[in-house]
Motif scaffolding. Structure first.
Motif, PDB file in Angstrom:
ATOM      1  N   LYS A   1       0.861  -1.179   0.000  1.00  0.00           N
ATOM      2  CA  LYS A   1       0.000   0.000   0.000  1.00  0.00           C
ATOM      3  C   LYS A   1       0.898   1.229   0.000  1.00  0.00           C
ATOM      4  O   LYS A   1       1.784   1.360   0.846  1.00  0.00           O
ATOM      5  N   ILE A   2       0.654   2.115  -0.945  1.00  0.00           N
ATOM      6  CA  ILE A   2       1.427   3.344  -1.048  1.00  0.00           C
ATOM      7  C   ILE A   2       0.473   4.484  -0.704  1.00  0.00           C
ATOM      8  O   ILE A   2      -0.537   4.676  -1.374  1.00  0.00           O
ATOM      9  N   GLN A   3       0.802   5.199   0.348  1.00  0.00           N
ATOM     10  CA  GLN A   3      -0.079   6.264   0.807  1.00  0.00           C
ATOM     11  C   GLN A   3       0.462   7.616   0.365  1.00  0.00           C
ATOM     12  O   GLN A   3       1.577   8.004   0.709  1.00  0.00           O
ATOM     13  N   PHE A   4      -0.365   8.303  -0.419  1.00  0.00           N
ATOM     14  CA  PHE A   4      -0.067   9.676  -0.788  1.00  0.00           C
ATOM     15  C   PHE A   4      -0.767  10.573   0.223  1.00  0.00           C
ATOM     16  O   PHE A   4      -1.356  10.099   1.188  1.00  0.00           O
ATOM     17  N   TRP A   5      -0.745  11.860   0.042  1.00  0.00           N
ATOM     18  CA  TRP A   5      -1.328  12.768   1.017  1.00  0.00           C
ATOM     19  C   TRP A   5      -2.824  12.505   1.219  1.00  0.00           C
ATOM     20  O   TRP A   5      -3.312  12.516   2.323  1.00  0.00           O
ATOM     21  N   VAL A   6      -3.546  12.267   0.142  1.00  0.00           N
ATOM     22  CA  VAL A   6      -5.000  12.177   0.227  1.00  0.00           C
ATOM     23  C   VAL A   6      -5.523  10.765  -0.003  1.00  0.00           C
ATOM     24  O   VAL A   6      -6.522  10.370   0.562  1.00  0.00           O
ATOM     25  N   PHE A   7      -4.853   9.973  -0.797  1.00  0.00           N
ATOM     26  CA  PHE A   7      -5.371   8.653  -1.163  1.00  0.00           C
ATOM     27  C   PHE A   7      -4.300   7.585  -1.009  1.00  0.00           C
ATOM     28  O   PHE A   7      -3.119   7.883  -0.886  1.00  0.00           O
ATOM     29  N   THR A   8      -4.751   6.334  -1.023  1.00  0.00           N
ATOM     30  CA  THR A   8      -3.859   5.180  -0.894  1.00  0.00           C
ATOM     31  C   THR A   8      -4.027   4.296  -2.117  1.00  0.00           C
ATOM     32  O   THR A   8      -5.132   4.076  -2.598  1.00  0.00           O
ATOM     33  N   VAL A   9      -2.904   3.788  -2.628  1.00  0.00           N
ATOM     34  CA  VAL A   9      -2.897   2.922  -3.803  1.00  0.00           C
ATOM     35  C   VAL A   9      -2.254   1.598  -3.423  1.00  0.00           C
ATOM     36  O   VAL A   9      -1.255   1.574  -2.707  1.00  0.00           O
ATOM     37  N   THR A  10      -2.824   0.495  -3.890  1.00  0.00           N
ATOM     38  CA  THR A  10      -2.200  -0.817  -3.717  1.00  0.00           C
ATOM     39  C   THR A  10      -1.599  -1.221  -5.061  1.00  0.00           C
ATOM     40  O   THR A  10      -2.289  -1.234  -6.074  1.00  0.00           O
TER      41      THR A  10
END
Length: 81
Positions: free
Chosen positions: A45-54
């Motif tokens: 899981k890669i968390q950016f400031w506003v959203f998370t991407v798997t």
């Protein structure tokens, strides 16, 4: 005048087997980077400031590698001016 050879068969400075050492170094880094990418295939899981991407870890590592190469290329241009 006759040119006298000292008998040494040294290659020109900065070359190994006729290949510039710069290319050998770049090739070694590319091989290690590809090996490292394929050794990390798990999903993360890669968390950016506003959203998370798997996504697979290798995609995140490849994106980071590309960003680093681009940044190095841009900074190299600034240094040579």
């Amino acid at each position: 005048m006759t040119k006298i050879s000292d008998g040494s068969s040294r290659s020109p400075r900065g070359e190994i087997g006729g290949i510039p050492t710069r290319y050998i170094g770049i090739g070694a880094i590319v091989v290690l980077a590809v090996w490292f990418l394929f050794a990390n295939l798990d999903k993360v899981k890669i968390q950016f400031w506003v959203f998370t991407v798997t996504a697979p870890l290798w995609i995140a590592l490849l994106a980071t590698l590309i960003a680093g190469v681009a940044l190095g290329w841009l900074l190299k241009g600034r240094r040579s001016r």
